[in-house]
Design an enzyme around this catalytic site. Sequence first.
Site, PDB file in Angstrom:
ATOM      1  N   GLN A 137       0.825  -1.211   0.000  1.00  0.00           N
ATOM      2  CA  GLN A 137       0.000   0.000   0.000  1.00  0.00           C
ATOM      3  C   GLN A 137       0.852   1.251   0.000  1.00  0.00           C
ATOM      4  N   THR A 138       1.751   1.401   0.957  1.00  0.00           N
ATOM      5  CA  THR A 138       2.567   2.604   1.104  1.00  0.00           C
ATOM      6  C   THR A 138       3.465   2.830  -0.108  1.00  0.00           C
ATOM      7  N   SER A 144       0.728   7.791   5.093  1.00  0.00           N
ATOM      8  CA  SER A 144      -0.449   8.135   5.908  1.00  0.00           C
ATOM      9  C   SER A 144      -1.653   8.450   5.034  1.00  0.00           C
ATOM     10  N   GLN A 336      12.868   3.080  41.957  1.00  0.00           N
ATOM     11  CA  GLN A 336      12.818   1.955  41.008  1.00  0.00           C
ATOM     12  C   GLN A 336      11.377   1.433  40.903  1.00  0.00           C
ATOM     13  N   ARG A 339       9.050   3.595  38.848  1.00  0.00           N
ATOM     14  CA  ARG A 339       9.292   3.552  37.387  1.00  0.00           C
ATOM     15  C   ARG A 339       8.886   2.195  36.808  1.00  0.00           C
ATOM     16  N   THR A 428       4.756   3.592  14.100  1.00  0.00           N
ATOM     17  CA  THR A 428       4.630   4.192  12.765  1.00  0.00           C
ATOM     18  C   THR A 428       3.847   3.303  11.816  1.00  0.00           C
ATOM     19  N   GLU A 430       1.300   0.561  10.244  1.00  0.00           N
ATOM     20  CA  GLU A 430      -0.140   0.370  10.465  1.00  0.00           C
ATOM     21  C   GLU A 430      -0.786   1.669  10.913  1.00  0.00           C
TER      22      GLU A 430
HETATM   23  C1  LIG Z   1       8.537  -7.464  19.710  1.00  0.00           C
HETATM   24  C2  LIG Z   1       7.382  -7.397  18.777  1.00  0.00           C
HETATM   25  C3  LIG Z   1       7.881  -7.247  17.342  1.00  0.00           C
HETATM   26  C4  LIG Z   1       6.783  -7.431  16.346  1.00  0.00           C
HETATM   27  C5  LIG Z   1       7.363  -7.542  14.941  1.00  0.00           C
HETATM   28  C6  LIG Z   1       6.392  -8.252  14.065  1.00  0.00           C
HETATM   29  C7  LIG Z   1       6.772  -8.114  12.626  1.00  0.00           C
HETATM   30  C8  LIG Z   1       5.936  -7.050  11.993  1.00  0.00           C
HETATM   31  C9  LIG Z   1       4.660  -7.582  11.437  1.00  0.00           C
HETATM   32  C10 LIG Z   1       3.700  -6.759  10.997  1.00  0.00           C
HETATM   33  C11 LIG Z   1       3.917  -5.291  11.079  1.00  0.00           C
HETATM   34  C12 LIG Z   1       2.914  -4.541  10.288  1.00  0.00           C
HETATM   35  C13 LIG Z   1       3.482  -4.202   8.952  1.00  0.00           C
HETATM   36  C14 LIG Z   1       2.990  -2.858   8.572  1.00  0.00           C
HETATM   37  C15 LIG Z   1       2.033  -2.714   7.621  1.00  0.00           C
HETATM   38  C16 LIG Z   1       1.609  -1.371   7.246  1.00  0.00           C
HETATM   39  O1  LIG Z   1       2.087  -0.368   7.720  1.00  0.00           O
HETATM   40  S1  LIG Z   1       0.338  -1.377   6.092  1.00  0.00           S
HETATM   41  C17 LIG Z   1       0.061   0.336   5.734  1.00  0.00           C
HETATM   42  C18 LIG Z   1      -0.552   1.049   6.915  1.00  0.00           C
HETATM   43  N1  LIG Z   1      -0.946   2.347   6.506  1.00  0.00           N
HETATM   44  C19 LIG Z   1      -1.802   3.088   7.233  1.00  0.00           C
HETATM   45  O2  LIG Z   1      -2.211   2.741   8.321  1.00  0.00           O
HETATM   46  C20 LIG Z   1      -2.251   4.373   6.600  1.00  0.00           C
HETATM   47  C21 LIG Z   1      -2.933   5.285   7.600  1.00  0.00           C
HETATM   48  N2  LIG Z   1      -3.911   6.132   6.909  1.00  0.00           N
HETATM   49  C22 LIG Z   1      -5.247   5.787   6.901  1.00  0.00           C
HETATM   50  O3  LIG Z   1      -5.707   4.827   7.467  1.00  0.00           O
HETATM   51  C23 LIG Z   1      -6.168   6.743   6.175  1.00  0.00           C
HETATM   52  O4  LIG Z   1      -5.436   7.442   5.200  1.00  0.00           O
HETATM   53  C24 LIG Z   1      -6.832   7.772   7.149  1.00  0.00           C
HETATM   54  C25 LIG Z   1      -5.775   8.465   7.969  1.00  0.00           C
HETATM   55  C26 LIG Z   1      -7.785   7.020   8.034  1.00  0.00           C
HETATM   56  C27 LIG Z   1      -7.571   8.827   6.330  1.00  0.00           C
HETATM   57  O5  LIG Z   1      -8.351   8.142   5.425  1.00  0.00           O
HETATM   58  P1  LIG Z   1      -9.299   8.957   4.420  1.00  0.00           P
HETATM   59  O6  LIG Z   1      -8.576  10.175   3.932  1.00  0.00           O
HETATM   60  O7  LIG Z   1      -9.804   8.001   3.421  1.00  0.00           O
HETATM   61  O8  LIG Z   1     -10.513   9.291   5.367  1.00  0.00           O
HETATM   62  P2  LIG Z   1     -10.871  10.607   6.153  1.00  0.00           P
HETATM   63  O9  LIG Z   1     -11.223  11.662   5.163  1.00  0.00           O
HETATM   64  O10 LIG Z   1      -9.858  10.921   7.209  1.00  0.00           O
HETATM   65  O11 LIG Z   1     -12.181  10.078   6.902  1.00  0.00           O
HETATM   66  C28 LIG Z   1     -13.377   9.857   6.142  1.00  0.00           C
HETATM   67  C29 LIG Z   1     -14.291   9.021   6.992  1.00  0.00           C
HETATM   68  O12 LIG Z   1     -13.840   7.680   6.976  1.00  0.00           O
HETATM   69  C30 LIG Z   1     -13.691   7.189   8.291  1.00  0.00           C
HETATM   70  N3  LIG Z   1     -12.631   6.199   8.292  1.00  0.00           N
HETATM   71  C31 LIG Z   1     -11.316   6.400   8.005  1.00  0.00           C
HETATM   72  N4  LIG Z   1     -10.632   5.257   8.097  1.00  0.00           N
HETATM   73  C32 LIG Z   1     -11.530   4.285   8.447  1.00  0.00           C
HETATM   74  C33 LIG Z   1     -11.420   2.889   8.710  1.00  0.00           C
HETATM   75  N5  LIG Z   1     -10.244   2.245   8.654  1.00  0.00           N
HETATM   76  N6  LIG Z   1     -12.560   2.225   9.029  1.00  0.00           N
HETATM   77  C34 LIG Z   1     -13.732   2.881   9.115  1.00  0.00           C
HETATM   78  N7  LIG Z   1     -13.922   4.209   8.906  1.00  0.00           N
HETATM   79  C35 LIG Z   1     -12.809   4.894   8.568  1.00  0.00           C
HETATM   80  C36 LIG Z   1     -13.352   8.416   9.096  1.00  0.00           C
HETATM   81  O13 LIG Z   1     -13.631   8.210  10.462  1.00  0.00           O
HETATM   82  C37 LIG Z   1     -14.274   9.439   8.457  1.00  0.00           C
HETATM   83  O14 LIG Z   1     -15.546   9.233   8.955  1.00  0.00           O
HETATM   84  P3  LIG Z   1     -16.506  10.514   9.133  1.00  0.00           P
HETATM   85  O15 LIG Z   1     -16.621  11.096   7.747  1.00  0.00           O
HETATM   86  O16 LIG Z   1     -17.769   9.924   9.663  1.00  0.00           O
HETATM   87  O17 LIG Z   1     -15.827  11.433  10.085  1.00  0.00           O
HETATM   88  C1  LIG Z   2       9.057  -1.169   9.814  1.00  0.00           C
HETATM   89  C2  LIG Z   2       7.961  -0.722   8.879  1.00  0.00           C
HETATM   90  C3  LIG Z   2       7.209  -1.676   8.217  1.00  0.00           C
HETATM   91  C4  LIG Z   2       6.226  -1.287   7.309  1.00  0.00           C
HETATM   92  N1  LIG Z   2       5.521  -2.243   6.613  1.00  0.00           N
HETATM   93  C5  LIG Z   2       4.608  -1.852   5.691  1.00  0.00           C
HETATM   94  C6  LIG Z   2       3.909  -2.831   4.910  1.00  0.00           C
HETATM   95  O1  LIG Z   2       4.119  -4.029   5.059  1.00  0.00           O
HETATM   96  N2  LIG Z   2       3.025  -2.401   3.964  1.00  0.00           N
HETATM   97  C7  LIG Z   2       2.775  -1.060   3.756  1.00  0.00           C
HETATM   98  O2  LIG Z   2       1.969  -0.743   2.893  1.00  0.00           O
HETATM   99  N3  LIG Z   2       3.410  -0.109   4.513  1.00  0.00           N
HETATM  100  C8  LIG Z   2       4.320  -0.481   5.442  1.00  0.00           C
HETATM  101  N4  LIG Z   2       4.973   0.468   6.193  1.00  0.00           N
HETATM  102  C9  LIG Z   2       4.719   1.899   5.917  1.00  0.00           C
HETATM  103  C10 LIG Z   2       3.901   2.521   7.036  1.00  0.00           C
HETATM  104  O3  LIG Z   2       2.588   2.082   6.975  1.00  0.00           O
HETATM  105  C11 LIG Z   2       3.970   4.049   6.897  1.00  0.00           C
HETATM  106  O4  LIG Z   2       5.306   4.453   7.087  1.00  0.00           O
HETATM  107  C12 LIG Z   2       3.065   4.692   7.937  1.00  0.00           C
HETATM  108  O5  LIG Z   2       1.713   4.536   7.565  1.00  0.00           O
HETATM  109  C13 LIG Z   2       3.370   6.187   8.121  1.00  0.00           C
HETATM  110  O6  LIG Z   2       3.171   6.866   6.903  1.00  0.00           O
HETATM  111  P1  LIG Z   2       4.329   7.851   6.357  1.00  0.00           P
HETATM  112  O7  LIG Z   2       5.584   7.108   6.316  1.00  0.00           O
HETATM  113  O8  LIG Z   2       3.799   8.452   5.122  1.00  0.00           O
HETATM  114  O9  LIG Z   2       4.430   8.965   7.482  1.00  0.00           O
HETATM  115  P2  LIG Z   2       4.050  10.521   7.329  1.00  0.00           P
HETATM  116  O10 LIG Z   2       2.581  10.663   7.276  1.00  0.00           O
HETATM  117  O11 LIG Z   2       4.870  11.091   6.232  1.00  0.00           O
HETATM  118  O12 LIG Z   2       4.541  11.033   8.764  1.00  0.00           O
HETATM  119  C14 LIG Z   2       5.549  12.018   8.905  1.00  0.00           C
HETATM  120  C15 LIG Z   2       5.079  12.986   9.984  1.00  0.00           C
HETATM  121  O13 LIG Z   2       3.951  13.725   9.456  1.00  0.00           O
HETATM  122  C16 LIG Z   2       2.903  13.729  10.432  1.00  0.00           C
HETATM  123  N5  LIG Z   2       1.609  13.857   9.735  1.00  0.00           N
HETATM  124  C17 LIG Z   2       1.243  13.255   8.596  1.00  0.00           C
HETATM  125  N6  LIG Z   2      -0.022  13.606   8.253  1.00  0.00           N
HETATM  126  C18 LIG Z   2      -0.457  14.463   9.211  1.00  0.00           C
HETATM  127  C19 LIG Z   2      -1.684  15.177   9.437  1.00  0.00           C
HETATM  128  N7  LIG Z   2      -2.725  15.077   8.614  1.00  0.00           N
HETATM  129  N8  LIG Z   2      -1.773  15.952  10.541  1.00  0.00           N
HETATM  130  C20 LIG Z   2      -0.734  16.026  11.411  1.00  0.00           C
HETATM  131  N9  LIG Z   2       0.453  15.389  11.249  1.00  0.00           N
HETATM  132  C21 LIG Z   2       0.578  14.620  10.167  1.00  0.00           C
HETATM  133  C22 LIG Z   2       3.051  12.399  11.138  1.00  0.00           C
HETATM  134  O14 LIG Z   2       2.415  12.440  12.413  1.00  0.00           O
HETATM  135  C23 LIG Z   2       4.574  12.280  11.248  1.00  0.00           C
HETATM  136  O15 LIG Z   2       5.003  12.974  12.406  1.00  0.00           O
HETATM  137  C24 LIG Z   2       5.966   0.096   7.105  1.00  0.00           C
HETATM  138  C25 LIG Z   2       6.705   1.057   7.802  1.00  0.00           C
HETATM  139  C26 LIG Z   2       7.702   0.650   8.684  1.00  0.00           C
HETATM  140  C27 LIG Z   2       8.498   1.702   9.419  1.00  0.00           C
END
Ligand SMILES: CCCCCCCC/C=C\CCC/C=C/C(=O)SCCNC(=O)CCNC(=O)[C@H](O)C(C)(C)COP(=O)(O)OP(=O)(O)OC[C@H]1O[C@@H](n2cnc3c(N)ncnc32)[C@H](O)[C@@H]1OP(=O)(O)O
Ligand SMILES: Cc1cc2nc3c(=O)[nH]c(=O)nc-3n(C[C@H](O)[C@H](O)[C@H](O)COP(=O)(O)OP(=O)(O)OC[C@H]3O[C@@H](n4cnc5c(N)ncnc54)[C@H](O)[C@@H]3O)c2cc1C
Length: 636
Positions: A137-138, A144, A336, A339, A428, A430
């Site tokens: 996705q990213t 974000s 200690q 904390r 960061t 998810e």
């Molecule tokens: C020792 C332990 C070690 C562990 C190690 C394990 C190994 C690691 C294994 C796994 C690790 C994970 C790997 C990582 C994977 C990833 O990172 S995947 C990518 C993740 N990316 C994100 O999370 C992106 C974040 N951004 C978003 O979700 C969206 O862009 C948003 C910020 C929510 C904004 O979305 P959007 O612009 O579309 O929507 P808005 O305009 O803000 O809102 C509109 C309305 O929609 C509602 N909304 C938004 N999101 C959701 C949702 N998910 N479900 C339901 N509804 C949603 C929002 O509330 C608004 O509603 P409203 O209009 O009623 O207000």
């Molecule tokens: C170890 C690791 C594993 C990952 N694995 C995956 C994967 O498997 N699949 C995948 O798709 N992605 C993966 N990612 C990506 C991850 O999902 C993104 O890095 C994460 O969603 C943050 O998005 P970004 O990097 O664009 O951060 P940014 O949004 O660029 O964040 C930078 C700064 O901007 C701020 N910011 C951004 N938007 C706003 C706003 N609207 N208002 C205020 N502040 C804001 C943030 O708070 C932050 O301080 C991984 C990342 C890491 C580090």
Amino acid sequence: MEGVDHLAHERNKSEFDVDAMKIVWAGSPHAFDVSDRISKLVASDPGFRKDNRSTLSRKELFKNTLRKAAYAWKTIVDLRLSEEEAAKLRFYVDEPAFTDLHWGMFIPAIKGQGTEEQQQKWLPLAYKMQIIGCYAQTELGHGSNVQGLETTATFDSQTDEFIIHSPTLTSSKWWPGGLGKVATHAIAYARLIVGGREHGVHGFIVQLRSLEDHSPLLGITVGDIGMKFGNGAYNTMDNGVLQFDHVLDVYSIAFASIAVMLWVSQVTCEGKYKQSDVPRQLVYGTMVYVRQTIVADASCALSRAVCIATRYSAVRRQFGSQNGGPETQVIDYKTQQSRLFPLLASAYAFRFIGEWLKWLYADVTQRLQANDFSTLPEAHACTAGLKSLTTTATADGIEECRKLCGGHGYLCSSGLPELFAVYVPACTYEGDNTVLLLQVARFLMKTVSQLGSRLSSKKPVGTIAYMTRVEHLMQCRCGVQRGFAELSADLVEAAVAHCQLIVVSKFIEKLQQEIPGKGVKQQLEVLCNIYALFLLHKHQGDFLSTGCITPKHAALANDELRSLYSQVRPNAIALVDAFNYTDHYLGSILGCYDGNVYPKLYEAAWKDPLNESVVPDGYHLYIRPLLKQEIRTARL
Ligand SMILES: CCCCCCCC/C=C\CCC/C=C/C(=O)SCCNC(=O)CCNC(=O)[C@H](O)C(C)(C)COP(=O)(O)OP(=O)(O)OC[C@H]1O[C@@H](n2cnc3c(N)ncnc32)[C@H](O)[C@@H]1OP(=O)(O)O
Ligand SMILES: Cc1cc2nc3c(=O)[nH]c(=O)nc-3n(C[C@H](O)[C@H](O)[C@H](O)COP(=O)(O)OP(=O)(O)OC[C@H]3O[C@@H](n4cnc5c(N)ncnc54)[C@H](O)[C@@H]3O)c2cc1C
């Protein structure tokens, strides 16, 4: 001495049934049995050795991870482990790897958003690991802001196919775990274009590599994005970069066109796009699922760090010797305890909130299947907010546990530096924690505008102060006529307060359940009170400004905290024993079960490659000339 339990005197102080607490921590007798059996299986198998990771190069480290992943899969198949046992085995192997994303995101995405047809096509292959998937996705330019993603998926009605393309450098997929060197398939998120019109971001299953020789398919450029924070740590994972050059997506079904389309919209074979009347955010469903699993992960990571710091705090003695007697155990110092014990309480609090969130996610999933979207906003706000709250507290807590162990906490053999390095990206991935809290703030603003000031209903009495704090923080912000963006920093504070209210109230609700075992419920009540009063003390400015507590109440709360710490003290070792972690899983000399720390630290030092020779490489070339003044020295 080996075999002697240097913590026996601590374990004898316990005032509750540790075995019963082990069941509470595990969640059920069955869950305990699976965890106990599988953790010991992994610990006893030299194939899962992990104590040498910090000495390997990136390529050696990665190859070793592939070996372990293959060995784990062979173990699962040979022993005919169930899905639950297999997941536990991967957990106790404790090595971030492509399998985390294959099992943790790729398969859940297909199960959660795929139609019967797609599940029948892809799940059998994925379950047998005949394909290896990632979640792409990213992008380089957007993470974000999902709606800002640039990758395109253009429907070609002539060929009934999608053309996936990376139109710009910033549209390169960037970060997906497992993508760099291993994944054969991806769920790729792209902007759907049909008939020249754009319809927002949807998911597509795309094959990346040949299943014959693993070479990237035509139009696919893929690789690893390079070293990440820490040495071993997360560098066992091949987070990747991926570019599509007009990839004719011949192998895949447009995820959206059939799967998500049934929920969100449809693309017919004639190339017509039909939007249905369900929330478009259902396409984010996999992220919501993973966020709730991350909360449970937080309790695991924090409990590991707390187990290490608690055991070492009981072993370590410093100052306080009376007439030549033993020095004071550092766990007896009030600083200690102030904390460490809130972190112990937080580990248990996050365990129970993780159980509740798992229930909430299952409930909302069931409702969605009946087209009931009524609880979707709350589920989104809770998963987003609690993921943010628990991962921030856990990352900070692991670092605090390192500091609680003094100098030896900085040794890799303490297990804490690597645990911190592996864990911190959870703040960061998810969803960036601040971005997620802004989602909670938006939900609270909407709720306040709909319900008026009464934000929370049906909360346990003990949380009145917490409820009032949230309402006060919201009223202070919503009352003034300034925009969301202007007030966002303040609203994020209210979002944190709201999430803390949820954690406290769910801990109190947990205690209203039947909890068997001598003294177990009493210990949990002490931990619940520590968690609640610690936060009240930490944020007493908020609570005082609400008027629902007075400065005298705040002082009494602090006195009560000290009393509660004294109640925990004799039970601290037993409370961390209840996590039932093997020494292998803890990976820490400071946290070893028998507390025999010093001999193990000393022995481990000599195993460092630097000690393979008494005279280091480089001496003759660099040091000897220095010592012998053979190098012209600057006039002093
Ligand atoms: C020792 C332990 C070690 C562990 C190690 C394990 C190994 C690691 C294994 C796994 C690790 C994970 C790997 C990582 C994977 C990833 O990172 S995947 C990518 C993740 N990316 C994100 O999370 C992106 C974040 N951004 C978003 O979700 C969206 O862009 C948003 C910020 C929510 C904004 O979305 P959007 O612009 O579309 O929507 P808005 O305009 O803000 O809102 C509109 C309305 O929609 C509602 N909304 C938004 N999101 C959701 C949702 N998910 N479900 C339901 N509804 C949603 C929002 O509330 C608004 O509603 P409203 O209009 O009623 O207000
Ligand atoms: C170890 C690791 C594993 C990952 N694995 C995956 C994967 O498997 N699949 C995948 O798709 N992605 C993966 N990612 C990506 C991850 O999902 C993104 O890095 C994460 O969603 C943050 O998005 P970004 O990097 O664009 O951060 P940014 O949004 O660029 O964040 C930078 C700064 O901007 C701020 N910011 C951004 N938007 C706003 C706003 N609207 N208002 C205020 N502040 C804001 C943030 O708070 C932050 O301080 C991984 C990342 C890491 C580090």
